[in-house]
Design an enzyme around this catalytic site. Structure first.
Site, PDB file in Angstrom:
ATOM      1  N   HIS A 156      42.584  61.183  41.001  1.00 19.93           N
ATOM      2  CA  HIS A 156      43.467  61.632  42.086  1.00 19.93           C
ATOM      3  C   HIS A 156      44.134  60.444  42.755  1.00 19.93           C
ATOM      4  O   HIS A 156      43.595  59.337  42.769  1.00 19.93           O
ATOM      5  CB  HIS A 156      42.688  62.445  43.129  1.00 19.93           C
ATOM      6  CG  HIS A 156      41.492  61.730  43.679  1.00 19.93           C
ATOM      7  ND1 HIS A 156      40.295  61.666  42.995  1.00 19.93           N
ATOM      8  CD2 HIS A 156      41.299  61.047  44.832  1.00 19.93           C
ATOM      9  CE1 HIS A 156      39.427  60.970  43.709  1.00 19.93           C
ATOM     10  NE2 HIS A 156      40.016  60.571  44.833  1.00 19.93           N
ATOM     11  N   PHE A 157      45.292  60.705  43.306  1.00 22.51           N
ATOM     12  CA  PHE A 157      46.011  59.728  44.118  1.00 22.51           C
ATOM     13  C   PHE A 157      45.955  60.188  45.571  1.00 22.51           C
ATOM     14  O   PHE A 157      46.198  61.363  45.861  1.00 22.51           O
ATOM     15  CB  PHE A 157      47.473  59.612  43.677  1.00 22.51           C
ATOM     16  CG  PHE A 157      47.644  58.842  42.388  1.00 22.51           C
ATOM     17  CD1 PHE A 157      47.926  57.485  42.402  1.00 22.51           C
ATOM     18  CD2 PHE A 157      47.495  59.476  41.165  1.00 22.51           C
ATOM     19  CE1 PHE A 157      48.070  56.774  41.222  1.00 22.51           C
ATOM     20  CE2 PHE A 157      47.634  58.774  39.979  1.00 22.51           C
ATOM     21  CZ  PHE A 157      47.925  57.410  39.995  1.00 22.51           C
TER      22      PHE A 157
HETATM   23  P1  5GP Z   1      37.811  59.173  46.458  1.00 28.67           P
HETATM   24  O1  5GP Z   1      36.729  58.591  47.328  1.00 28.67           O
HETATM   25  O2  5GP Z   1      37.162  59.766  45.238  1.00 28.67           O
HETATM   26  O3  5GP Z   1      38.932  58.268  46.166  1.00 28.67           O
HETATM   27  O4  5GP Z   1      38.472  60.331  47.304  1.00 28.67           O
HETATM   28  C1  5GP Z   1      37.955  61.600  47.421  1.00 28.67           C
HETATM   29  C2  5GP Z   1      38.632  62.229  48.609  1.00 28.67           C
HETATM   30  O5  5GP Z   1      38.356  63.598  48.577  1.00 28.67           O
HETATM   31  C3  5GP Z   1      38.154  61.692  49.960  1.00 28.67           C
HETATM   32  O6  5GP Z   1      39.256  61.181  50.687  1.00 28.67           O
HETATM   33  C4  5GP Z   1      37.530  62.913  50.634  1.00 28.67           C
HETATM   34  O7  5GP Z   1      37.802  62.956  52.008  1.00 28.67           O
HETATM   35  C5  5GP Z   1      38.158  64.060  49.891  1.00 28.67           C
HETATM   36  N1  5GP Z   1      37.322  65.239  49.801  1.00 28.67           N
HETATM   37  C6  5GP Z   1      35.981  65.286  49.567  1.00 28.67           C
HETATM   38  N2  5GP Z   1      35.569  66.565  49.496  1.00 28.67           N
HETATM   39  C7  5GP Z   1      36.663  67.338  49.691  1.00 28.67           C
HETATM   40  C8  5GP Z   1      36.862  68.748  49.719  1.00 28.67           C
HETATM   41  O8  5GP Z   1      35.956  69.563  49.556  1.00 28.67           O
HETATM   42  N3  5GP Z   1      38.134  69.189  49.937  1.00 28.67           N
HETATM   43  C9  5GP Z   1      39.179  68.311  50.115  1.00 28.67           C
HETATM   44  N4  5GP Z   1      40.384  68.852  50.320  1.00 28.67           N
HETATM   45  N5  5GP Z   1      39.027  66.983  50.104  1.00 28.67           N
HETATM   46  C10 5GP Z   1      37.782  66.492  49.873  1.00 28.67           C
END
Ligand code: 5GP
Length: 144
Positions: free
Chosen positions: A107-108
């Site tokens: 994801h971005f």
């Molecule tokens: P990463 O840390 O993998 O780059 O980003 C994951 C993102 O997903 C984080 O910014 C976090 O806040 C978001 N996130 C985690 N769980 C959920 C969820 O259940 N729904 C949504 N919309 N975002 C989520």
């Protein structure tokens, strides 16, 4: 989770794609989906994903799917810029837990930056109020 993680079809974003858990959606086409981050680090923080590519990170996706994904990032980021008028805008993408990745579906992040306002912490704290997220999302959608 290392860079060589196997894709887990039950990760949170896969569940969002399948509609098994709710999300505040911004934009969708046949290949990609954008939705609000539920732990926003700034007003308008949102995420863009590919719907069918089972990629945990940047290294797992083919270039055609990546092209579709980054095109959606540009489209949604333009709407965030026009709808919310931030002073700046970060596009961020993490690969592997040591780099800060917490959800293993590529994801971005689109993260607006407002002068004088510090960004919140990454993926932590209280989830945002869905009604407040919907309010912000409406402004972004109107600029798509
Ligand atoms: P990463 O840390 O993998 O780059 O980003 C994951 C993102 O997903 C984080 O910014 C976090 O806040 C978001 N996130 C985690 N769980 C959920 C969820 O259940 N729904 C949504 N919309 N975002 C989520």
């Amino acid at each position: 989770m290392s860079l060589e993680t196997t894709y887990d079809a039950d990760n949170i974003f896969a569940k969002i794609i399948r509609g098994e858990i709710p999300s505040v959606k911004l934009y969708e086409n046949d290949k990609t989906l954008a939705f609000m981050d539920v732990f926003p680090q700034s007003e308008g923080h949102c995420l863009v994903i590919h719907k069918s590519a089972t990629a945990t990170n940047l290294f797992d996706i083919n270039t055609d799917d990546l092209a579709a994904l980054i095109a959606a990032v540009q489209k949604v980021a333009s709407a965030v810029r026009d709808g919310l008028k931030p002073d700046g805008l970060r596009i961020i993408q993490f690969n592997g837990a040591p780099a800060g990745q917490t959800v293993y579906h590529l994801h971005f992040h689109i993260m607006p930056v407002y002068e004088g306002e510090a960004l919140g912490r990454h993926g932590s704290g209280e989830p945002a109020d869905p009604a407040a997220l919907e309010n912000i999302a409406a402004k972004i959608r109107a600029a798509l």
